[in-house]
Write a protein that holds these residues in place. Sequence first.
Motif, PDB file in Angstrom:
ATOM      1  N   LYS A 126       2.480  -8.104   8.141  1.00 22.91           N
ATOM      2  CA  LYS A 126       2.662  -6.411   7.633  1.00 22.91           C
ATOM      3  C   LYS A 126       4.253  -6.472   8.033  1.00 22.91           C
ATOM      4  CE  LYS A 126      -1.951  -5.968   8.814  1.00 22.91           C
ATOM      5  NZ  LYS A 126      -2.684  -5.000   9.702  1.00 22.91           N
ATOM      6  N   TYR A 127       4.850  -5.389   7.083  1.00 22.18           N
ATOM      7  CA  TYR A 127       5.665  -4.794   6.709  1.00 22.18           C
ATOM      8  C   TYR A 127       5.751  -3.199   6.929  1.00 22.18           C
ATOM      9  CZ  TYR A 127      11.064  -3.330   7.153  1.00 22.18           C
ATOM     10  OH  TYR A 127      11.818  -2.552   6.920  1.00 22.18           O
ATOM     11  N   THR A 128       6.363  -2.026   7.634  1.00 22.03           N
ATOM     12  CA  THR A 128       6.137  -0.752   7.272  1.00 22.03           C
ATOM     13  C   THR A 128       7.363  -0.609   6.633  1.00 22.03           C
ATOM     14  OG1 THR A 128       4.281  -0.902   8.591  1.00 22.03           O
ATOM     15  CG2 THR A 128       4.935   1.756   7.944  1.00 22.03           C
ATOM     16  N   CYS A 184       6.485 -11.695  -2.136  1.00 17.41           N
ATOM     17  CA  CYS A 184       6.414 -12.273  -0.838  1.00 17.41           C
ATOM     18  C   CYS A 184       7.078 -13.865  -0.758  1.00 17.41           C
ATOM     19  CB  CYS A 184       5.189 -12.160  -1.057  1.00 17.41           C
ATOM     20  SG  CYS A 184       4.246 -10.232  -0.258  1.00 17.41           S
ATOM     21  N   THR A 240      -2.300 -11.909   8.875  1.00 16.54           N
ATOM     22  CA  THR A 240      -2.142 -11.379   7.641  1.00 16.54           C
ATOM     23  C   THR A 240      -0.805 -10.891   8.384  1.00 16.54           C
ATOM     24  OG1 THR A 240      -3.800 -10.869   6.677  1.00 16.54           O
ATOM     25  CG2 THR A 240      -1.989  -8.793   6.697  1.00 16.54           C
ATOM     26  N   THR A 247       1.815  -6.243   2.578  1.00 11.97           N
ATOM     27  CA  THR A 247       0.819  -7.175   3.792  1.00 11.97           C
ATOM     28  C   THR A 247       0.740  -8.943   2.957  1.00 11.97           C
ATOM     29  OG1 THR A 247      -1.017  -6.639   2.266  1.00 11.97           O
ATOM     30  CG2 THR A 247      -0.478  -5.419   4.502  1.00 11.97           C
ATOM     31  N   TYR A 248       0.254  -9.709   4.001  1.00 13.86           N
ATOM     32  CA  TYR A 248       0.864 -11.221   3.229  1.00 13.86           C
ATOM     33  C   TYR A 248       0.120 -11.400   3.733  1.00 13.86           C
ATOM     34  CZ  TYR A 248       3.096 -15.024   0.699  1.00 13.86           C
ATOM     35  OH  TYR A 248       3.410 -15.705  -0.321  1.00 13.86           O
ATOM     36  N   THR A 249      -0.808 -12.408   3.045  1.00 18.82           N
ATOM     37  CA  THR A 249      -1.588 -13.342   4.243  1.00 18.82           C
ATOM     38  C   THR A 249      -1.384 -15.349   4.086  1.00 18.82           C
ATOM     39  OG1 THR A 249      -3.855 -12.089   3.506  1.00 18.82           O
ATOM     40  CG2 THR A 249      -3.751 -14.491   4.021  1.00 18.82           C
ATOM     41  N   HIS A 307       9.361  -9.777   8.366  1.00 17.94           N
ATOM     42  CA  HIS A 307       8.337 -10.352   8.969  1.00 17.94           C
ATOM     43  C   HIS A 307       8.400 -11.517  10.668  1.00 17.94           C
ATOM     44  CE1 HIS A 307       4.190 -10.038  11.313  1.00 17.94           C
ATOM     45  NE2 HIS A 307       4.520 -11.321  11.193  1.00 17.94           N
ATOM     46  N   SER A 335       1.084  -0.804  -0.232  1.00 18.32           N
ATOM     47  CA  SER A 335      -0.126   0.302   0.311  1.00 18.32           C
ATOM     48  C   SER A 335       1.168   0.959  -0.076  1.00 18.32           C
ATOM     49  CB  SER A 335      -0.926  -0.157   1.335  1.00 18.32           C
ATOM     50  OG  SER A 335      -1.581   1.246   1.286  1.00 18.32           O
ATOM     51  N   TRP A 349       9.352  -9.490   2.131  1.00 20.44           N
ATOM     52  CA  TRP A 349       9.521  -9.102   1.073  1.00 20.44           C
ATOM     53  C   TRP A 349      10.876  -8.539   0.134  1.00 20.44           C
ATOM     54  CZ3 TRP A 349       7.011  -8.779   5.588  1.00 20.44           C
ATOM     55  CH2 TRP A 349       5.381  -8.947   5.958  1.00 20.44           C
ATOM     56  N   GLN A 408       3.151   0.246   3.231  1.00 22.38           N
ATOM     57  CA  GLN A 408       3.319  -1.708   3.917  1.00 22.38           C
ATOM     58  C   GLN A 408       3.020  -2.496   3.343  1.00 22.38           C
ATOM     59  OE1 GLN A 408      -0.179  -2.201   6.638  1.00 22.38           O
ATOM     60  NE2 GLN A 408       1.108  -1.652   7.890  1.00 22.38           N
TER      61      GLN A 408
END
Length: 181
Positions: free
Chosen positions: A156-158, A171, A154, A103-105, A139, A96, A125, A101
Motif C-alpha cells: 500500500k501507498y497513500t 504497478c 498487500t 494497493t497491489y497484491t 512501498h 482508491s 506505482w 491509496q
Amino acid sequence: MKQRTRTGSDTRIKTRKGTRAILAAGAVVVLATTLSGCLLPSTKPPVAPPSPRNTYGLDDPTGYPSDTYSPSPSPTRETFNPDGRADVRGSSCDFSNSLRQFTYTVRVTNPSLSESYSYDIAVNWMKAKPADGKAYGLHERSIVVRPGDTETYTAKYTVNQSSIGRFWYTCRITRAHKTRY
C-alpha cells in the motif's frame, strides 16, 4: 594276417550294412546341422553377447557387477540466484480515490524445498501515460518465506494530496532481492 573275401550272399549283406551306415551318418549330420541352426532358419532372435558392464570386473574391489554398483552422487546445494523477481508475482493493481491509496497484491513463492529465503521487495506505482519514469509512490517490505511455501500480502501507498485528478498509473515490482535466511 589272413584276409577272407566274401562272395555271393555275403556281398549283399555287406552292401546293406554299408547303406545303413551311410544313412545313419547322414542322419547324424542332418541332426547336427539342424541343432546348430545351419540347415533350418532360427525361430529365436539372436542373443547378444553380454556387455562388459554386466560382468564382474577382476579389478573391481567391491566384487559387484559394474552395472549394479555405482557410488551415490555427493549432495549439492541448489542453485542460488539473489535476484528473486522470478519468485514474486503481483496482481490487482488499484487506486482508491476515497482513501487516496494505491494497493497491489504481492505473492512470493519460495521454490526451494530445503532453504528459507528472505525477500527484500520494492513496489513502485509509476506514471503510465505518458510513461516518463516518474513514480507516484514506493512501498518496501522484507518477508521470510519457508521452503516450498507461498506468502501473500498487500502493498500500500497513500498519496499526500487532498485531491487528485484523472491520471494513468501502473504497478511494478522493481526489486526482489533474495538472501538465505
